[in-house]
Design a protein around this motif. Sequence first.
Motif, PDB file in Angstrom:
ATOM      1  N   SER A   1     -27.877 -43.770 -19.621  1.00  0.00           N
ATOM      2  CA  SER A   1     -28.619 -44.619 -18.686  1.00  0.00           C
ATOM      3  C   SER A   1     -29.758 -45.311 -19.428  1.00  0.00           C
ATOM      4  CB  SER A   1     -29.171 -43.789 -17.522  1.00  0.00           C
ATOM      5  OG  SER A   1     -28.137 -43.194 -16.781  1.00  0.00           O
ATOM      6  N   PRO A   2     -29.442 -46.265 -20.309  1.00  0.00           N
ATOM      7  CA  PRO A   2     -30.506 -46.951 -21.033  1.00  0.00           C
ATOM      8  C   PRO A   2     -31.327 -47.838 -20.109  1.00  0.00           C
ATOM      9  CG  PRO A   2     -28.397 -48.033 -21.417  1.00  0.00           C
ATOM     10  CD  PRO A   2     -28.103 -46.780 -20.643  1.00  0.00           C
ATOM     11  N   VAL A   3     -32.581 -48.040 -20.473  1.00  0.00           N
ATOM     12  CA  VAL A   3     -33.414 -48.986 -19.736  1.00  0.00           C
ATOM     13  C   VAL A   3     -32.829 -50.378 -19.947  1.00  0.00           C
ATOM     14  CG1 VAL A   3     -35.715 -49.979 -19.517  1.00  0.00           C
ATOM     15  CG2 VAL A   3     -35.458 -47.547 -20.011  1.00  0.00           C
ATOM     16  N   PRO A   4     -32.587 -51.153 -18.871  1.00  0.00           N
ATOM     17  CA  PRO A   4     -31.987 -52.483 -19.033  1.00  0.00           C
ATOM     18  C   PRO A   4     -32.759 -53.340 -20.038  1.00  0.00           C
ATOM     19  CG  PRO A   4     -32.063 -51.880 -16.715  1.00  0.00           C
ATOM     20  CD  PRO A   4     -32.837 -50.826 -17.454  1.00  0.00           C
ATOM     21  N   ALA A   5     -32.028 -54.025 -20.914  1.00  0.00           N
ATOM     22  CA  ALA A   5     -32.652 -54.778 -22.006  1.00  0.00           C
ATOM     23  C   ALA A   5     -33.586 -55.863 -21.496  1.00  0.00           C
ATOM     24  CB  ALA A   5     -31.566 -55.373 -22.903  1.00  0.00           C
ATOM     25  N   ASP A   6     -33.191 -56.558 -20.418  1.00  0.00           N
ATOM     26  CA  ASP A   6     -34.035 -57.649 -19.945  1.00  0.00           C
ATOM     27  C   ASP A   6     -35.357 -57.129 -19.377  1.00  0.00           C
ATOM     28  OD1 ASP A   6     -32.771 -56.456 -17.799  1.00  0.00           O
ATOM     29  OD2 ASP A   6     -32.331 -58.331 -16.736  1.00  0.00           O
ATOM     30  N   ALA A   7     -35.302 -55.999 -18.665  1.00  0.00           N
ATOM     31  CA  ALA A   7     -36.534 -55.415 -18.128  1.00  0.00           C
ATOM     32  C   ALA A   7     -37.429 -54.910 -19.258  1.00  0.00           C
ATOM     33  CB  ALA A   7     -36.201 -54.273 -17.162  1.00  0.00           C
TER      34      ALA A   7
ATOM     35  N   ALA B   1     -41.246 -56.148 -20.367  1.00  0.00           N
ATOM     36  CA  ALA B   1     -42.372 -55.232 -20.557  1.00  0.00           C
ATOM     37  C   ALA B   1     -42.955 -55.379 -21.956  1.00  0.00           C
ATOM     38  CB  ALA B   1     -41.919 -53.794 -20.319  1.00  0.00           C
ATOM     39  N   ALA B   2     -42.090 -55.537 -22.957  1.00  0.00           N
ATOM     40  CA  ALA B   2     -42.556 -55.666 -24.338  1.00  0.00           C
ATOM     41  C   ALA B   2     -43.436 -56.891 -24.525  1.00  0.00           C
ATOM     42  CB  ALA B   2     -41.364 -55.726 -25.281  1.00  0.00           C
TER      43      ALA B   2
END
Length: 439
Positions: free
Chosen positions: A193-199, A203-204
């Motif tokens: 369950s990776p953190v979605p890349a776009d989200a 944040a970055a």
Amino acid sequence: MKGVVLGGVSSGVGKTVATLAAVRALEAAGKTVQPAKAGPDFIDPSHHERVAGRPSRTLDLWLQGEDGLRRNYARGEGDVCVIEGVMGLYDGDGSSTAAVAEALDLPVVLVVDASAGMESVAATALGFRAYAERAGRDVDVAGVIAQRAHGGRHADGIREALPEELTYVGRVPPDDDLTVPERHLGLHMGDESPVPADALDAAAEQIRTERLLDIAREPTGAAESDRAAGLASSADADRPRVAVARDDAFRFAYPATIERLRERATVEPFAPTAGDSLPPCDGVYLPGGYPELHAGALAEGPALADVADAAAEGVPVFGECGGLMALAESLTTVEGETHAMAGVLPADVRMRDRYQALDHVELRARRDAPTAAAGETLRGHEFHYSDTEVASDARFAFDVERGTGIDGDRDGLTEHRTLGTYCHVHPESGAFDAFCDRL
């Protein structure tokens, strides 16, 4: 390698997501990041590795000692090391985040929940900074990441409220996608369950990388890396072979453990849940993981029967937690389904609804064992939801000096040259050197 510690005001404040955002932001700025985790953990580091593309280092004073902690830090590679803390900054009697920061003399960026605060974020951070001074702790709380903070007036108010000695490093916006599902033993693993890349990218963008890099510094008293010596020894074709289970059921192995095994032996990975047979080997290592989620596949596949045959022939076998469960006679899931396991150790394991043990552990060897000589001590940690019913004639290798073990007083079931413990040990304990010496 410069480093910085991301400590939280408490558990559940969002340290993992803040760490992932910081790693992503630094990489976007052209930096190579070495992630690390304070305290014993296998799950958060799996998320670090997925984002950073390299294994996360474990830094724990109880498991490694100060010298071992510094050596493990030095084995990392990158421009900057981002260390995710454990629990709240000062929490943990064996090895708190603050203690790790002190041991390496690295600065702390405090992750504060700003969802319902503005100036109070500054007051909280100042309180954590002042506590270090009042308690005589050499902890440099140097900056703040505002977790769950909106932009505009909210972010501006937080930044303006911070005094000069506390740098505003940025914020993590409130976003339901910036969460990781939970289950027993913690969060889902990074590849599940990776953190979605776009989200995470969004944040970055809110992390002020130049401020983070200004805060980061080289640790003092850090050991020289011994990585080159270990890799050079890997060319020796005459070394023993160690079969290491690596799949969805056996996921909890420290990178430093695999590195140590590769320095002393040829590592032969195999995947029991995928139907792999045990490869030809001189020893077997079964790490912890989630055998209860794959008990049917383990029972039906050839690997556990192969391990039982190898154990009966005197091949050294070492199982930790999930590995102990797989070496038992049977494993009963929380739903009540019972599956036959390897049957090497005289025990039946049953999953429970809540955790049965969670602590740093110290074991003293009652007799010579595959990972320690009689009288020696090992340090590790335990976290499991199962309990174990052992036969009346079961033999134990260790007395529990700290922790729970198998029955509250003892750990380490032994049979033939096989050992199964609930304790996860770090290679700095010497356990894997001892194991390889006995091959």
